[in-house]
Motif scaffolding. Structure first.
Motif, PDB file in Angstrom:
ATOM      1  N   MET A  77       0.826  -1.198   0.000  1.00 30.43           N
ATOM      2  CA  MET A  77       0.000   0.000   0.000  1.00 30.43           C
ATOM      3  C   MET A  77       0.872   1.264   0.000  1.00 30.43           C
ATOM      4  O   MET A  77       0.581   2.229  -0.720  1.00 30.43           O
ATOM      5  N   VAL A  78       1.958   1.257   0.787  1.00 28.45           N
ATOM      6  CA  VAL A  78       2.861   2.404   0.793  1.00 28.45           C
ATOM      7  C   VAL A  78       3.548   2.550  -0.564  1.00 28.45           C
ATOM      8  O   VAL A  78       3.672   3.658  -1.104  1.00 28.45           O
ATOM      9  N   THR A  79       3.975   1.431  -1.126  1.00 23.52           N
ATOM     10  CA  THR A  79       4.633   1.476  -2.442  1.00 23.52           C
ATOM     11  C   THR A  79       3.695   2.020  -3.500  1.00 23.52           C
ATOM     12  O   THR A  79       4.094   2.832  -4.358  1.00 23.52           O
ATOM     13  N   ARG A  80       2.434   1.592  -3.465  1.00 27.98           N
ATOM     14  CA  ARG A  80       1.448   2.087  -4.421  1.00 27.98           C
ATOM     15  C   ARG A  80       1.166   3.573  -4.225  1.00 27.98           C
ATOM     16  O   ARG A  80       0.923   4.307  -5.182  1.00 27.98           O
ATOM     17  N   THR A  81       1.203   4.013  -2.994  1.00 29.79           N
ATOM     18  CA  THR A  81       0.973   5.427  -2.717  1.00 29.79           C
ATOM     19  C   THR A  81       2.102   6.289  -3.284  1.00 29.79           C
ATOM     20  O   THR A  81       1.862   7.403  -3.776  1.00 29.79           O
ATOM     21  N   LEU A  82       3.326   5.778  -3.248  1.00 20.98           N
ATOM     22  CA  LEU A  82       4.474   6.530  -3.742  1.00 20.98           C
ATOM     23  C   LEU A  82       4.682   6.380  -5.239  1.00 20.98           C
ATOM     24  O   LEU A  82       5.498   7.103  -5.819  1.00 20.98           O
ATOM     25  N   SER A  83       3.956   5.467  -5.870  1.00 22.90           N
ATOM     26  CA  SER A  83       4.140   5.211  -7.289  1.00 22.90           C
ATOM     27  C   SER A  83       3.354   6.208  -8.135  1.00 22.90           C
ATOM     28  O   SER A  83       2.219   6.574  -7.808  1.00 22.90           O
ATOM     29  N   VAL A  84       3.951   6.621  -9.253  1.00 22.78           N
ATOM     30  CA  VAL A  84       3.268   7.547 -10.167  1.00 22.78           C
ATOM     31  C   VAL A  84       2.272   6.808 -11.050  1.00 22.78           C
ATOM     32  O   VAL A  84       1.452   7.444 -11.729  1.00 22.78           O
ATOM     33  N   GLU A  85       2.321   5.487 -11.068  1.00 21.79           N
ATOM     34  CA  GLU A  85       1.435   4.715 -11.922  1.00 21.79           C
ATOM     35  C   GLU A  85       0.069   4.481 -11.283  1.00 21.79           C
ATOM     36  O   GLU A  85      -0.861   4.069 -11.969  1.00 21.79           O
ATOM     37  N   THR A  86      -0.043   4.716  -9.993  1.00 21.42           N
ATOM     38  CA  THR A  86      -1.315   4.511  -9.306  1.00 21.42           C
ATOM     39  C   THR A  86      -2.269   5.660  -9.619  1.00 21.42           C
ATOM     40  O   THR A  86      -1.864   6.831  -9.654  1.00 21.42           O
ATOM     41  N   THR A  87      -3.535   5.331  -9.839  1.00 16.48           N
ATOM     42  CA  THR A  87      -4.523   6.372 -10.132  1.00 16.48           C
ATOM     43  C   THR A  87      -4.700   7.289  -8.928  1.00 16.48           C
ATOM     44  O   THR A  87      -4.463   6.888  -7.783  1.00 16.48           O
ATOM     45  N   PHE A  88      -5.118   8.505  -9.200  1.00 17.08           N
ATOM     46  CA  PHE A  88      -5.226   9.507  -8.140  1.00 17.08           C
ATOM     47  C   PHE A  88      -6.230   9.085  -7.071  1.00 17.08           C
ATOM     48  O   PHE A  88      -5.952   9.203  -5.872  1.00 17.08           O
ATOM     49  N   HIS A  89      -7.386   8.571  -7.476  1.00 19.59           N
ATOM     50  CA  HIS A  89      -8.419   8.200  -6.507  1.00 19.59           C
ATOM     51  C   HIS A  89      -7.938   7.074  -5.603  1.00 19.59           C
ATOM     52  O   HIS A  89      -8.097   7.135  -4.369  1.00 19.59           O
ATOM     53  N   ALA A  90      -7.318   6.029  -6.192  1.00 19.20           N
ATOM     54  CA  ALA A  90      -6.824   4.914  -5.388  1.00 19.20           C
ATOM     55  C   ALA A  90      -5.692   5.366  -4.472  1.00 19.20           C
ATOM     56  O   ALA A  90      -5.604   4.954  -3.309  1.00 19.20           O
ATOM     57  N   LYS A  91      -4.827   6.223  -4.990  1.00 18.42           N
ATOM     58  CA  LYS A  91      -3.701   6.695  -4.191  1.00 18.42           C
ATOM     59  C   LYS A  91      -4.179   7.476  -2.966  1.00 18.42           C
ATOM     60  O   LYS A  91      -3.611   7.336  -1.868  1.00 18.42           O
ATOM     61  N   GLU A  92      -5.208   8.289  -3.120  1.00 18.20           N
ATOM     62  CA  GLU A  92      -5.727   9.054  -1.988  1.00 18.20           C
ATOM     63  C   GLU A  92      -6.315   8.137  -0.924  1.00 18.20           C
ATOM     64  O   GLU A  92      -6.149   8.372   0.276  1.00 18.20           O
ATOM     65  N   ARG A  93      -6.999   7.074  -1.350  1.00 15.22           N
ATOM     66  CA  ARG A  93      -7.558   6.138  -0.372  1.00 15.22           C
ATOM     67  C   ARG A  93      -6.458   5.430   0.393  1.00 15.22           C
ATOM     68  O   ARG A  93      -6.538   5.279   1.625  1.00 15.22           O
ATOM     69  N   TYR A  94      -5.416   4.999  -0.319  1.00 15.46           N
ATOM     70  CA  TYR A  94      -4.302   4.333   0.351  1.00 15.46           C
ATOM     71  C   TYR A  94      -3.612   5.286   1.328  1.00 15.46           C
ATOM     72  O   TYR A  94      -3.267   4.899   2.458  1.00 15.46           O
ATOM     73  N   ARG A  95      -3.426   6.538   0.911  1.00 14.65           N
ATOM     74  CA  ARG A  95      -2.762   7.511   1.767  1.00 14.65           C
ATOM     75  C   ARG A  95      -3.572   7.752   3.045  1.00 14.65           C
ATOM     76  O   ARG A  95      -2.993   7.850   4.136  1.00 14.65           O
ATOM     77  N   GLU A  96      -4.872   7.838   2.935  1.00 14.62           N
ATOM     78  CA  GLU A  96      -5.707   8.065   4.115  1.00 14.62           C
ATOM     79  C   GLU A  96      -5.623   6.890   5.082  1.00 14.62           C
ATOM     80  O   GLU A  96      -5.540   7.081   6.310  1.00 14.62           O
ATOM     81  N   ILE A  97      -5.622   5.672   4.559  1.00 13.63           N
ATOM     82  CA  ILE A  97      -5.541   4.493   5.430  1.00 13.63           C
ATOM     83  C   ILE A  97      -4.204   4.462   6.165  1.00 13.63           C
ATOM     84  O   ILE A  97      -4.143   4.190   7.374  1.00 13.63           O
ATOM     85  N   ILE A  98      -3.116   4.760   5.450  1.00 12.47           N
ATOM     86  CA  ILE A  98      -1.796   4.731   6.083  1.00 12.47           C
ATOM     87  C   ILE A  98      -1.683   5.811   7.147  1.00 12.47           C
ATOM     88  O   ILE A  98      -1.134   5.580   8.236  1.00 12.47           O
ATOM     89  N   LYS A  99      -2.219   6.985   6.873  1.00 15.82           N
ATOM     90  CA  LYS A  99      -2.158   8.055   7.868  1.00 15.82           C
ATOM     91  C   LYS A  99      -2.940   7.692   9.126  1.00 15.82           C
ATOM     92  O   LYS A  99      -2.516   8.012  10.249  1.00 15.82           O
ATOM     93  N   ILE A 100      -4.073   7.024   8.957  1.00 21.06           N
ATOM     94  CA  ILE A 100      -4.830   6.586  10.135  1.00 21.06           C
ATOM     95  C   ILE A 100      -4.028   5.566  10.932  1.00 21.06           C
ATOM     96  O   ILE A 100      -4.004   5.596  12.172  1.00 21.06           O
ATOM     97  N   LEU A 101      -3.356   4.662  10.235  1.00 20.13           N
ATOM     98  CA  LEU A 101      -2.522   3.683  10.935  1.00 20.13           C
ATOM     99  C   LEU A 101      -1.421   4.370  11.725  1.00 20.13           C
ATOM    100  O   LEU A 101      -1.130   3.998  12.869  1.00 20.13           O
ATOM    101  N   LEU A 102      -0.798   5.375  11.139  1.00 19.65           N
ATOM    102  CA  LEU A 102       0.311   6.053  11.797  1.00 19.65           C
ATOM    103  C   LEU A 102      -0.130   6.913  12.973  1.00 19.65           C
ATOM    104  O   LEU A 102       0.688   7.249  13.836  1.00 19.65           O
TER     105      LEU A 102
END
Length: 753
Positions: free
Chosen positions: A94-119
């Motif tokens: 999930m972190v790798t996908r968040t940092l990747s430029v190939e991930t779509t914007f909508h999916a990347k935002e969802r992954y980023r929100e989940i990781i921030k909640i975990l942290l």
């Protein structure tokens, strides 16, 4: 627990594909909180959800038996272990996908929100660091990888590093201990710096400052503590070795990251300023591979090649040059030379086991010749010669430089002598460089460039003296200590068979410093042409004696030994002064070659010429070199369409044969060389050498000077042809100008006769 595994497997498949998530973020967060399996708890606990901000208790952990049987307990623990590993894997992806430029914007935002909640969870980092205490190595490794990616995510998102992680590092790295947590802490820090250096953004400077500021003093303290340990007093030396290897890797990355900072942190300079601590490791009773790693590490530092495989991104233009680098390199060079004075070379393990594919041992019954560890020989040689170059750049006393050079080069040659063929010392000490580095082009050219720097620095001092006696002693000194640049370059050409395509390959490749070295040598050659011709004559005499010895012309062992130690006639050619000293130094009792004697080689000595032709034919058979004009136009159009430099380099190599391999002048290199004059009389050959023409106009075989300038001619033509078709990867105008000047001085020498 089965439900948790099923949810995690579905989440893993979606994240792996970079797909958008359907459910609420909290539904996924509850399933991603790991539990340490050794604690025996379930994978997703109520406390995991309650500690997460905004959690509403939507996920409930599966019920577990209150009094499980022994088999059920083992099965439950196994499933908990699998679940934890899957949780760590999902977080990493999930972190790798968040940092990747190939991930779509909508999916990347969802992954980023989940990781921030975990942290935001107060104990998430603590759970990962507690896993380092597990006896399961796979779990510890996965926890370290996951923690490293989360730390890098914090840095990229400008989230403050957790206090629990900083406290963990300060606890275990403030001084060396034999705990396993030290290894995983170093592994995590190394992984974070790797991620930072692999990044392509312009935030490297800010990220490095944010990361190193709270850890700088801790890392410096760990350096002092680790290398001050008494190896024999340790309970488990293997843990010390592991910590040493991990820390050296981290140090290399920290020093490589200096390029991206205005002013380096103390932890990035501590090795340079306290290098003797690391050099003492070579004297420890540790395995040979540990000493080898230390020596190779120091070599990289001296050559400024630390972390070169990871620092491919460009340095920001706003970052000024490192003003401390020159002083740090000087401190390291002086520490190395001091260690050599104290016996560093005597503690190196040179005789190692033969290397095998995949690191396996030699099978019984297989013949394997023992030999020295050439990696150690190359690294130790570069340590000394590069340290001398760096020190001499900051030294103004010619007398001090001469004494240091003679002392350390004699130490190096004595170290190398048992591991090289005796013929190296029987004929010419300058041959050591090409023999030691024959299997490693980049190190060979670094050593040649360093010896060139030493020569140029000392030559300026001797030129200032303006004394003929000093001049003679100076030339004698360069040969005795194995750093004469003409000899080194000629041995290089001999090793590659005077093949200009190899030089062209070096010029095109960005993996060596050949361009810088070659330009400096050509400039020297223009100033020192007469000395070059004289040395070429001595090489011809040496080759003649070798050839006659091989063919059985030597009548006795004593006669052969005397001929193999033929005196170099350099001093006599320069004026005849000091010849007795040279005779004592090079070959006692050897008769000098008469100046007007014509050396006629046996027919078998033409083998090197035939070998060069056969090597070109072999290369032509391996690569389809097409010399037709139509194919050249098509290849040119294809290269122009492709803007990548690597493609240009490949096309350039394919075009080399047009100039080198299909030239009509190749017929001059037939096996009938003894009946051909030294200098071709055809007008279409620009290069010519006057130094090989005998005074009585007697013909002889083409000597090494002719072959050298012939190689320059072919190289010049190949570069010009590639430049004309825009296939050369950079502008070679200055290089072509130097080659044209060499051509002019050749013609001038011939016309002067």
């Amino acid at each position: 627990m089965e439900e948790s595994l099923e949810v995690l497997e579905q989440l893993y498949k979606k994240v792996l594909l970079g797909a958008a998530l359907e459910h609420d973020n909290q539904d996924y967060v509850c399933y991603l909180h790991p539990e340490w399996p050794d604690q025996g708890g379930p994978t997703a606990s109520p406390s995991a959800c309650s500690d997460t901000p905004g959690a509403r208790g939507k996920c409930q952990p599966p019920s577990t038996p209150s009094c499980p049987t022994s088999g059920a307990a083992v099965g439950l623990k196994s499933r908990a272990w699998e679940t934890t590993l899957l949780q760590l894997t999902v977080v990493q992806v999930m972190v790798t996908r968040t940092l990747s430029v190939e991930t779509t914007f909508h999916a990347k935002e969802r992954y980023r929100e989940i990781i921030k909640i975990l942290l935001q969870s107060s104990d998430f980092d603590s759970k990962l660091t507690r896993m380092f205490q597990s006896s399961d190595k796979l779990l510890c490794h996965m926890a370290a990888k996951c923690l490293a990616l989360l730390l890098y995510f914090r840095l990229k998102e400008k989230i403050t590093l957790s206090s629990s992680w900083i406290a963990f590092c300060q606890k275990h790295l403030s001084e060396y201990s034999e705990n396993e947590e030290v290894l995983y802490c170093l592994h995590t820090l190394t992984a974070v710096v790797k991620e930072i250096l692999k990044g392509t953004g312009s935030q490297k400077t800010e990220i490095l400052k944010q990361f190193l500021t709270p850890l700088d003093a801790t890392l410096e303290a760990f350096y002092n503590s680790l290398f001050s340990q008494h190896f024999k007093n340790l309970q488990d030396p293997s843990k010390m070795v592991n910590s040493l290897i991990h820390f050296l890797e981290l140090l290399e990355l920290l020093m490589a990251s200096r390029l991206h900072l205005e002013s380096p942190f103390p932890c990035q300079r501590v090795f340079f300023l306290k290098a003797p601590c690391v050099l003492h490791v070579v004297a420890w009773p540790v395995q040979a591979f540990v000493k080898r790693k230390v020596v190779v590490f120091i070599k990289k530092c001296l050559l400024c090649k630390v972390g070169e495989d990871l620092c491919r991104g460009s340095v920001a233009a706003s970052v000024p040059p490192d003003e401390h680098l020159d002083g740090d390199l000087l401190a390291l060079a002086e520490a190395v030379l001091q260690a050599v004075d104290l016996g560093l070379l005597k503690t190196l393990s040179v005789c190692g086991r033969p290397s095998c594919f995949a690191g396996g041992d030699v099978q019984p019954g297989c013949e394997c010749l023992p030999g020295p560890d050439h990696g150690i020989l190359r690294a130790a040689s570069l340590l000394i010669i590069k340290s001398l170059e760096i020190k001499f750049q900051n030294c103004a006393s010619a007398k001090e430089m001469k004494v240091d050079l003679q002392r350390f080069m004699s130490e190096l040659l004595a170290f190398l002598k048992p591991h090289l063929e005796p013929s190296v010392w029987a004929q010419h000490p300058c041959e050591w460089l090409s023999r030691v580095f024959i299997e490693q082009d980049d190190d060979m050219l670094e050593a040649a460039k360093a010896s060139m720097g030493i020569f140029l620095k000392l030559s300026r001092e001797y030129e200032a003296a303006e004394s003929p006696t000093q001049e003679e002693l100076w030339h004698r000194h360069t040969h005795e200590n194995g750093y004469n640049p003409h000899c080194i370059f000629l041995f290089l050409l001999k090793n590659i068979g005077f093949d200009s395509t190899v030089l062209l390959d070096f010029l095109i490749s960005s993996e060596t410093c050949f361009l810088e070295y070659f330009v400096r040598y050509l400039k020297l050659l223009l100033k020192d042409w007469d000395t070059f011709l004289t040395i070429c004559k001595d090489f011809d005499v040496m080759d003649s004696n070798e050839s006659m010895s091989i063919c059985g012309f030597m009548s006795s062992p004593g006669q052969g030994q005397s001929s193999n130690q033929t005196e170099f006639s350099l001093l006599a050619a320069l004026g005849g002064h000091g010849n007795a000293h040279a005779r004592d130094s090079w070959a006692a009792g050897a008769a000098p070659e008469p100046r007007n004697q014509v050396v006629v080689f046996p027919e078998t000595h033409a083998a090197p010429q035939a070998s060069r032709l056969s090597s070109q034919q072999a290369s032509q058979s391996l690569v389809d070199y097409d010399s037709s004009d139509d194919s050249e136009v098509e290849s040119t159009d294809l290269c122009v369409a492709n803007s990548k430099q690597t493609s240009s380099q490949q096309e350039a190599m394919k075009k080399t044969q047009d100039t080198v391999g299909t030239s009509g002048d190749e017929k001059e290199l037939s096996l009938e060389l003894p009946s051909r004059p030294v200098f071709p009389k055809e007008s279409n050959i620009p290069f010519s050498v006057a130094g090989d023409i005998a005074p009585d106009d007697t013909v002889s075989e083409a000597g090494i000077s002719y072959r050298t300038v012939k190689c320059f001619e072919e190289l010049q033509g190949a570069i010009y042809r590639l430049q004309k078709k825009n296939l050369f990867p950079y502008n070679p105008t200055a290089l072509l100008k130097l080659l044209k000047q060499i051509e002019a001085i050749c013609n001038k020498s011939m016309n002067a006769l």
